[in-house]
Design a protein around this motif. Sequence first.
Motif, PDB file in Angstrom:
ATOM      1  N   ALA A  45      66.712  -3.139  48.768  1.00 54.82           N
ATOM      2  CA  ALA A  45      65.966  -3.506  50.024  1.00 54.82           C
ATOM      3  C   ALA A  45      65.722  -4.982  50.099  1.00 54.82           C
ATOM      4  N   MET A  46      65.133  -5.263  48.857  1.00 58.16           N
ATOM      5  CA  MET A  46      64.926  -6.803  48.732  1.00 58.16           C
ATOM      6  C   MET A  46      66.171  -8.088  48.774  1.00 58.16           C
ATOM      7  N   LEU A  47      67.184  -7.294  48.232  1.00 54.78           N
ATOM      8  CA  LEU A  47      68.361  -8.115  48.201  1.00 54.78           C
ATOM      9  C   LEU A  47      69.068  -8.126  49.404  1.00 54.78           C
ATOM     10  N   THR A  48      69.039  -7.067  50.166  1.00 53.52           N
ATOM     11  CA  THR A  48      69.941  -7.115  51.479  1.00 53.52           C
ATOM     12  C   THR A  48      69.084  -7.767  52.492  1.00 53.52           C
ATOM     13  N   THR A  50      67.289 -10.487  51.670  1.00 51.67           N
ATOM     14  CA  THR A  50      67.245 -11.791  51.413  1.00 51.67           C
ATOM     15  C   THR A  50      65.982 -12.263  51.192  1.00 51.67           C
ATOM     16  N   ASN A  51      64.979 -11.315  50.794  1.00 51.78           N
ATOM     17  CA  ASN A  51      63.775 -11.631  50.759  1.00 51.78           C
ATOM     18  C   ASN A  51      63.215 -10.875  49.399  1.00 51.78           C
ATOM     19  N   ALA A  52      63.052 -11.662  48.416  1.00 53.66           N
ATOM     20  CA  ALA A  52      62.464 -11.053  47.008  1.00 53.66           C
ATOM     21  C   ALA A  52      61.708 -12.318  46.114  1.00 53.66           C
ATOM     22  N   THR A  53      61.387 -11.902  45.244  1.00 55.86           N
ATOM     23  CA  THR A  53      60.627 -12.763  44.335  1.00 55.86           C
ATOM     24  C   THR A  53      61.533 -13.876  43.542  1.00 55.86           C
ATOM     25  N   PRO A  54      61.046 -14.795  43.129  1.00 54.54           N
ATOM     26  CA  PRO A  54      61.949 -15.646  42.294  1.00 54.54           C
ATOM     27  C   PRO A  54      62.434 -15.302  40.840  1.00 54.54           C
ATOM     28  N   GLN A  55      61.554 -13.944  40.191  1.00 51.45           N
ATOM     29  CA  GLN A  55      61.882 -13.226  39.173  1.00 51.45           C
ATOM     30  C   GLN A  55      63.187 -12.541  39.497  1.00 51.45           C
ATOM     31  N   LYS A  94      85.616 -13.588  40.885  1.00 52.47           N
ATOM     32  CA  LYS A  94      85.152 -13.464  42.547  1.00 52.47           C
ATOM     33  C   LYS A  94      83.696 -12.779  42.620  1.00 52.47           C
ATOM     34  N   ALA A  95      83.699 -11.461  41.851  1.00 47.86           N
ATOM     35  CA  ALA A  95      82.477 -10.746  42.072  1.00 47.86           C
ATOM     36  C   ALA A  95      81.252 -11.669  41.542  1.00 47.86           C
ATOM     37  N   CYS A  96      81.220 -12.395  40.501  1.00 47.09           N
ATOM     38  CA  CYS A  96      80.191 -13.064  39.957  1.00 47.09           C
ATOM     39  C   CYS A  96      79.976 -14.373  40.788  1.00 47.09           C
ATOM     40  N   HIS A  97      81.076 -14.801  41.644  1.00 45.81           N
ATOM     41  CA  HIS A  97      80.786 -15.955  42.564  1.00 45.81           C
ATOM     42  C   HIS A  97      79.817 -15.426  43.844  1.00 45.81           C
ATOM     43  N   LEU A  98      80.166 -14.153  44.479  1.00 43.33           N
ATOM     44  CA  LEU A  98      79.486 -13.401  45.384  1.00 43.33           C
ATOM     45  C   LEU A  98      78.169 -13.192  44.943  1.00 43.33           C
ATOM     46  N   LEU A  99      77.794 -12.829  43.592  1.00 40.24           N
ATOM     47  CA  LEU A  99      76.560 -12.591  43.185  1.00 40.24           C
ATOM     48  C   LEU A  99      75.743 -13.919  43.374  1.00 40.24           C
ATOM     49  N   ASN A 100      76.312 -14.818  42.717  1.00 36.70           N
ATOM     50  CA  ASN A 100      75.695 -16.258  43.063  1.00 36.70           C
ATOM     51  C   ASN A 100      75.310 -16.620  44.267  1.00 36.70           C
ATOM     52  N   LYS A 101      76.088 -16.324  45.419  1.00 40.15           N
ATOM     53  CA  LYS A 101      75.899 -16.619  46.576  1.00 40.15           C
ATOM     54  C   LYS A 101      74.807 -15.858  47.050  1.00 40.15           C
ATOM     55  N   ILE A 102      74.669 -14.540  46.648  1.00 36.72           N
ATOM     56  CA  ILE A 102      73.689 -13.598  46.938  1.00 36.72           C
ATOM     57  C   ILE A 102      72.216 -14.106  46.502  1.00 36.72           C
ATOM     58  N   GLY A 103      72.394 -14.704  45.200  1.00 38.97           N
ATOM     59  CA  GLY A 103      71.255 -15.372  44.568  1.00 38.97           C
ATOM     60  C   GLY A 103      70.668 -16.515  45.168  1.00 38.97           C
ATOM     61  N   TYR A 104      71.589 -17.195  45.717  1.00 43.52           N
ATOM     62  CA  TYR A 104      71.176 -18.511  46.589  1.00 43.52           C
ATOM     63  C   TYR A 104      70.555 -18.190  47.810  1.00 43.52           C
ATOM     64  N   ALA A 105      71.028 -17.106  48.483  1.00 47.38           N
ATOM     65  CA  ALA A 105      70.491 -16.524  49.699  1.00 47.38           C
ATOM     66  C   ALA A 105      69.091 -16.019  49.710  1.00 47.38           C
ATOM     67  N   ILE A 106      68.737 -15.573  48.546  1.00 44.15           N
ATOM     68  CA  ILE A 106      67.296 -15.003  48.373  1.00 44.15           C
ATOM     69  C   ILE A 106      66.356 -15.970  48.465  1.00 44.15           C
ATOM     70  N   VAL A 107      65.603 -15.650  49.438  1.00 43.28           N
ATOM     71  CA  VAL A 107      64.240 -16.773  49.528  1.00 43.28           C
ATOM     72  C   VAL A 107      63.168 -15.958  49.171  1.00 43.28           C
ATOM     73  N   PRO A 108      62.142 -16.626  48.534  1.00 44.27           N
ATOM     74  CA  PRO A 108      60.939 -15.680  48.056  1.00 44.27           C
ATOM     75  C   PRO A 108      60.049 -15.451  49.276  1.00 44.27           C
ATOM     76  N   TYR A 109      59.643 -14.218  49.151  1.00 42.26           N
ATOM     77  CA  TYR A 109      59.171 -13.581  50.431  1.00 42.26           C
ATOM     78  C   TYR A 109      57.740 -14.279  50.992  1.00 42.26           C
TER      79      TYR A 109
END
Length: 147
Positions: A45-48, A50-55, A94-109
């Motif tokens: 839920a937090m990943l999709t 884009t709203n999660a803690t910095p941890q 490619k998968a790790c590149h996408l995971l890094n993009k997801i990590g970049y898109a996450i904003v601390p809630y």
Amino acid sequence: MFATVLAGVTVFVLGQFILKLVLEPIVSLKEQLGLLSAFCLRHQAMLTNTNATPQIRDELRSLTGLIVAKRRAVPFYKIVARILNLPNEREVSKACHLLNKIGYAIVPYKQKFGPIVHEIDGEIYDAFQVARDLDKVGELLKVNLRY
């Protein structure tokens, strides 16, 4: 008698060599893929959104880096990947590149005040794109990342 002992020791040493050099890195990689799957399912839920803690963001980045490292630790990966139905090198990258993009898109809630949209690699990157990328990562790495 001496030849029998020598043959036994040789077989043991070769078996240990294969076990430590080839099989243990493969098991370690598969464990890491399992940890990624468990992490993504636990924090879906937090990943999709884009709203999660910095941890959580940092843990995702760490898991991504470990997957790359463990893939590189497997000798003869191209051959092993074909035999054991593991993702090939390009799919892992490619998968790790996408995971890094997801990590970049996450904003601390605590910093989020409405829908967050990023532009990453020239494309609009929002919660819908994160969900699509998680599905794509799951296909590339051959693991389940979403329910």
